[in-house]
Design a protein around this motif. Structure first.
Motif, mmCIF file in Angstrom:
data_model
loop_
_atom_site.group_PDB
_atom_site.id
_atom_site.type_symbol
_atom_site.label_atom_id
_atom_site.label_comp_id
_atom_site.label_asym_id
_atom_site.label_seq_id
_atom_site.Cartn_x
_atom_site.Cartn_y
_atom_site.Cartn_z
ATOM 1 N N ALA A 121 80.693 46.474 -29.203
ATOM 2 C CA ALA A 121 80.753 46.494 -27.737
ATOM 3 C C ALA A 121 79.411 46.086 -27.146
ATOM 4 O O ALA A 121 79.352 45.228 -26.256
ATOM 5 C CB ALA A 121 81.149 47.879 -27.241
ATOM 6 N N GLU A 122 78.319 46.696 -27.654
ATOM 7 C CA GLU A 122 76.989 46.390 -27.119
ATOM 8 C C GLU A 122 76.672 44.902 -27.290
ATOM 9 O O GLU A 122 76.083 44.270 -26.406
ATOM 10 C CB GLU A 122 75.919 47.243 -27.830
ATOM 11 C CG GLU A 122 75.889 48.712 -27.432
ATOM 12 C CD GLU A 122 76.966 49.534 -28.115
ATOM 13 O OE1 GLU A 122 77.748 48.975 -28.918
ATOM 14 O OE2 GLU A 122 77.044 50.749 -27.838
ATOM 15 N N HIS A 125 78.926 42.535 -25.002
ATOM 16 C CA HIS A 125 78.570 42.606 -23.580
ATOM 17 C C HIS A 125 77.170 42.045 -23.314
ATOM 18 O O HIS A 125 76.942 41.456 -22.255
ATOM 19 C CB HIS A 125 78.729 44.031 -23.066
ATOM 20 C CG HIS A 125 80.169 44.384 -22.867
ATOM 21 N ND1 HIS A 125 80.856 44.053 -21.721
ATOM 22 C CD2 HIS A 125 81.070 44.958 -23.693
ATOM 23 C CE1 HIS A 125 82.119 44.440 -21.844
ATOM 24 N NE2 HIS A 125 82.270 44.985 -23.028
ATOM 25 N N ALA A 126 76.276 42.200 -24.279
ATOM 26 C CA ALA A 126 74.948 41.572 -24.118
ATOM 27 C C ALA A 126 75.112 40.055 -24.087
ATOM 28 O O ALA A 126 74.510 39.367 -23.254
ATOM 29 C CB ALA A 126 74.020 41.994 -25.249
ATOM 30 N N ARG A 129 76.692 38.974 -20.812
ATOM 31 C CA ARG A 129 75.764 39.010 -19.673
ATOM 32 C C ARG A 129 74.752 37.878 -19.762
ATOM 33 O O ARG A 129 73.921 37.732 -18.876
ATOM 34 C CB ARG A 129 74.994 40.340 -19.650
ATOM 35 C CG ARG A 129 75.795 41.558 -19.207
ATOM 36 C CD ARG A 129 74.870 42.758 -18.962
ATOM 37 N NE ARG A 129 74.083 43.102 -20.121
ATOM 38 C CZ ARG A 129 74.431 44.014 -21.035
ATOM 39 N NH1 ARG A 129 75.558 44.693 -20.913
ATOM 40 N NH2 ARG A 129 73.642 44.249 -22.056
ATOM 41 N N GLU B 56 78.299 48.568 -20.179
ATOM 42 C CA GLU B 56 79.686 48.570 -20.634
ATOM 43 C C GLU B 56 80.159 49.958 -21.053
ATOM 44 O O GLU B 56 81.349 50.171 -21.258
ATOM 45 C CB GLU B 56 79.876 47.575 -21.790
ATOM 46 C CG GLU B 56 79.058 47.897 -23.046
ATOM 47 C CD GLU B 56 77.660 47.278 -23.023
ATOM 48 O OE1 GLU B 56 77.169 46.987 -21.924
ATOM 49 O OE2 GLU B 56 77.070 47.098 -24.100
ATOM 50 N N SER B 57 79.234 50.895 -21.180
ATOM 51 C CA SER B 57 79.611 52.258 -21.572
ATOM 52 C C SER B 57 78.422 53.176 -21.350
ATOM 53 O O SER B 57 77.296 52.715 -21.139
ATOM 54 C CB SER B 57 80.006 52.311 -23.058
ATOM 55 O OG SER B 57 78.867 52.069 -23.879
ATOM 56 N N ALA B 60 75.986 52.554 -24.206
ATOM 57 C CA ALA B 60 75.089 51.420 -23.982
ATOM 58 C C ALA B 60 74.029 51.790 -22.949
ATOM 59 O O ALA B 60 72.850 51.478 -23.129
ATOM 60 C CB ALA B 60 75.876 50.200 -23.528
ATOM 61 N N MET B 64 70.036 51.532 -23.211
ATOM 62 C CA MET B 64 69.242 50.676 -22.321
ATOM 63 C C MET B 64 68.101 51.491 -21.708
ATOM 64 O O MET B 64 66.975 50.998 -21.552
ATOM 65 C CB MET B 64 70.126 50.084 -21.229
ATOM 66 C CG MET B 64 71.099 49.050 -21.762
ATOM 67 S SD MET B 64 72.302 48.586 -20.497
ATOM 68 C CE MET B 64 73.353 47.481 -21.435
#
Lengths: 263, 374
Positions: A121-122, A125-126, A129, B56-57, B60, B64
């Motif tokens: 997922a990370e 989505h990175a 983006r 996204e979650s 995450a 970050m």
């Protein structure tokens, strides 16, 4: 007539101070012996990343994010700022660093379990983006550090400690081609799959890594190099057999190619 | 925004964070706290160099936060109960890496998906280590709009001072309620001293590593004891509480956050009826103000702990009291908000049972007993 060899030897001595060093440890690597197994691809890939950082002259503005996995200790080898990420979260940690320090260069260094299972997922989505980071994705089709369990990239039929009879797709899932998935993401700019099993492959990998860093330096978007890398220990092969297995078997599931290039 | 302004709790928190020099926010939508990320998004859009990112979650977003903290920013994330569960991984790492960060939990009913009504069911998670490993998180519990502003400023200062994650523990009601607030003067992040752990490229200095893996058990043990020494300093320096109408009190109600405001209403009503009842309100939940509560327990006959949960802080109260007086519990979990009248009834009931004139508390001595639903 003087002995020709004598002249040559004198010239050699005179010119000794001008001898050009053609091979040395990259500045971006510390003087620390690698702990990786014989025949493992990590040592080669570490060196290539360090060479590229040196060549681009970005050592003092680069921040690396190693994963959980065999390469977790990458910070013992790279002589650049390094931030260890929780398993799979490298892209998120890198995002946080890059957003706060947009003029620095941030790369992640992740294995297949890290980037293509727990961190899917990370990573997606990175990429989506268009995060200005460079991902180094080392695919050895197995969980290395934990002792050879089935990975998202374990190929069909491959025997691992948790797929003892070989991977059966309808039970264990199919090998996941994360790089192709990332290619679909509109924010990804450059994605290439290479290997480090031949001198040619190593040179191609170096070139790809350089391009992946340059995509970030030019502020274009997300770049990733997937590198097929042998794991003789967990594949229960000799280093030579492991290299052949990458070339002859693994590349059938994960063909070497430029997956996306809109740089 | 000089002088007194009327703002809802989530907006107060956002404004106070910005004034504390927060320039990075990462989050994921969840009710009842969405007005906070919305406030940050709107404000940061107008501020050069400020970072707002909807992740996204929750997983995450907390990672970050980790990255932004590593890069040296004053950084915040916010969520509500189920989202905070997901952030626990990152909170454990932040504690291990000794990274400053502010995490806001506007608690809602649980467990599971629960509901979106105000609750205090995350006390254990917040104060006893919601993630894995030996660590603590500073937990601040505001009860008033003004306190949200003041504690948010304090949270960022503490996070930097002690290099540790700090949680602001509120609830859905506190986030929505509008109250008058006076903000402190804004700080300029450029004026902050440079942090010596920051990763910003190794120009003119040796390269640095931020890590939490210590395969050498001796080094990991050393980290654990170093954290303990830090926590001991924090435990000496920051415990805070409000003690209200306790001088002549025979019964004390112990409550925090929104529950404490309701309890205060109950105390007022009981006082009007001539009953000697006061309030003890922890403003820091970790470190818990054990000492002042311990001192109070020497002259109090009975403590009633009121929480919007099935009883979590009551365990810390009993640890502070150590049997010196009776402790009972009254709770409304699941998002139900008790009324001051309800608390007044509970307190008056306990007060009447004190058996005035016949010496010590007559009933079951120092045992814990649940008063149950009114």
């Amino acid at each position: 007539m003087p002995f020709p060899y004598r002249t040559g030897f004198t010239q050699f001595l005179r010119g000794a101070s001008k001898v050009k060093k053609v091979f040395t440890r990259p500045m971006s690597l510390k003087d620390t012996p690698f702990h990786y197994c014989p025949g493992c691809g990590h040592s080669i890939i570490h060196r290539l990343v360090a060479e590229v950082i040196d060549e681009l002259g970005i050592r003092e503005k680069t921040i690396g994010v190693p994963p959980a996995g065999c390469a977790v200790l990458a910070y013992n080898y790279f002589d650049v700022d390094m931030a260890e990420a929780p398993h799979g979260r490298a892209a998120a940690v890198a995002t946080g660093i890059k957003r706060v320090l947009p003029d620095k260069l941030v790369f992640t260094y992740q294995g297949d379990g890290d980037i293509a299972a727990i961190g899917t997922a990370e990573t997606i989505h990175a990429a989506n983006r268009g995060e200005r980071i460079t991902a180094v994705f080392v695919n050895n089709a197995v969980y290395g550090m934990t002792g050879g369990q089935m990975a998202p990239t374990t190929i069909t039929g491959q025997v691992t400690t948790t797929s003892p009879g070989g991977r059966v797709p309808l039970r264990d899932g199919y090998p996941l081609d994360l790089s192709e998935m990332l290619g679909i993401a509109a924010g990804s700019v450059y994605i290439e799959r290479t290997s480090v099993t031949t001198p040619k492959g190593i040179m191609k990998t170096r070139k790809a890594l350089k391009k992946a860093f340059m995509v970030q330096m030019e502020d274009k978007g997300f770049a990733l190099v997937e590198i097929l890398s042998p794991c003789p220990t967990n594949w229960k092969m000799s280093p030579a057999q492991a290299v052949r297995w990458v070339d002859e078997v693994m590349t059938k599931t994960f063909p070497l190619k430029v997956i996306k290039d809109v740089a | 925004m000089a002088g007194k302004v009327l703002m809802r709790g989530t907006h107060v928190l956002g404004e106070a964070a910005i004034r504390a020099g927060c320039r990075a926010y990462f989050g994921y939508p969840i009710t009842p706290q969405n007005e906070l990320p919305e406030y940050m998004a709107a404000a940061f859009a107008k501020m050069e160099g400020a970072v707002f990112l909807q992740a996204e979650s929750e997983l995450a977003s907390i990672n970050m936060v980790m990255g932004a903290s590593i890069a040296g920013a004053r950084v915040m994330t916010s969520s509500s109960s189920p989202g905070i569960s997901l952030k626990q991984e990152g909170i454990s790492y932040l504690a291990a890496m000794e990274l400053p960060a502010v995490i806001v939990n506007m608690m809602r009913g649980g467990p599971g998906l629960g509901n979106i009504a105000p609750s205090q069911g995350d006390y254990f998670q917040a104060t006893k280590g919601g993630g894995h490993g030996d660590y603590r998180v500073i937990v601040l519990a505001p009860a008033y709009g003004q306190e949200i502003a003041d504690m948010t400023r304090a949270a960022f200062d503490m996070a930097d001072k002690y290099r540790t994650p700090v949680m602001i523990l509120g609830d859905g009601m506190m986030g929505q309620m509008m109250e008058p607030v006076v903000f402190p003067e804004p700080l300029d992040p450029a004026s902050f001293p440079k942090k010596d752990f920051v990763l910003d490229g190794c120009q003119g200095r040796p390269s640095r590593i931020v890590r939490s893996l210590w395969l050498d058990t001796n080094l990991e043990e050393e980290l654990n004891w170093r954290l303990v020494r830090k926590y001991e300093i924090i435990t000496e320096e920051i415990p805070d509480e409000e003690i209200y109408l306790a001088d002549d009190a025979e019964v004390i109600v112990v409550a925090y956050g929104t529950a404490a405001r309701i309890a205060k209403g109950g105390v007022h009503r009981a006082r009007e009826a001539g009953q000697k009842i006061g309030l003890f309100r922890p403003k820091t939940l970790w470190p818990f103000p054990y000492e002042p509560l311990k001192r109070l327990s020497r002259k109090i006959r009975h403590m009633v702990v009121f929480e919007m949960s099935t009883g979590q802080m009551v365990e810390d109260v009993r640890l502070a009291v150590e049997g010196r007086c009776d402790v009972s519990f009254y709770g409304r979990p699941g998002g139900v908000v008790a009324t001051p009248e309800e608390i007044a009834r509970v307190l008056s009931g306990v007060y009447r049972r004190l058996d005035h004139g016949r010496g010590a508390a007559a009933e079951s001595g120092h045992t814990f007993r649940s008063v149950g639903s009114a």
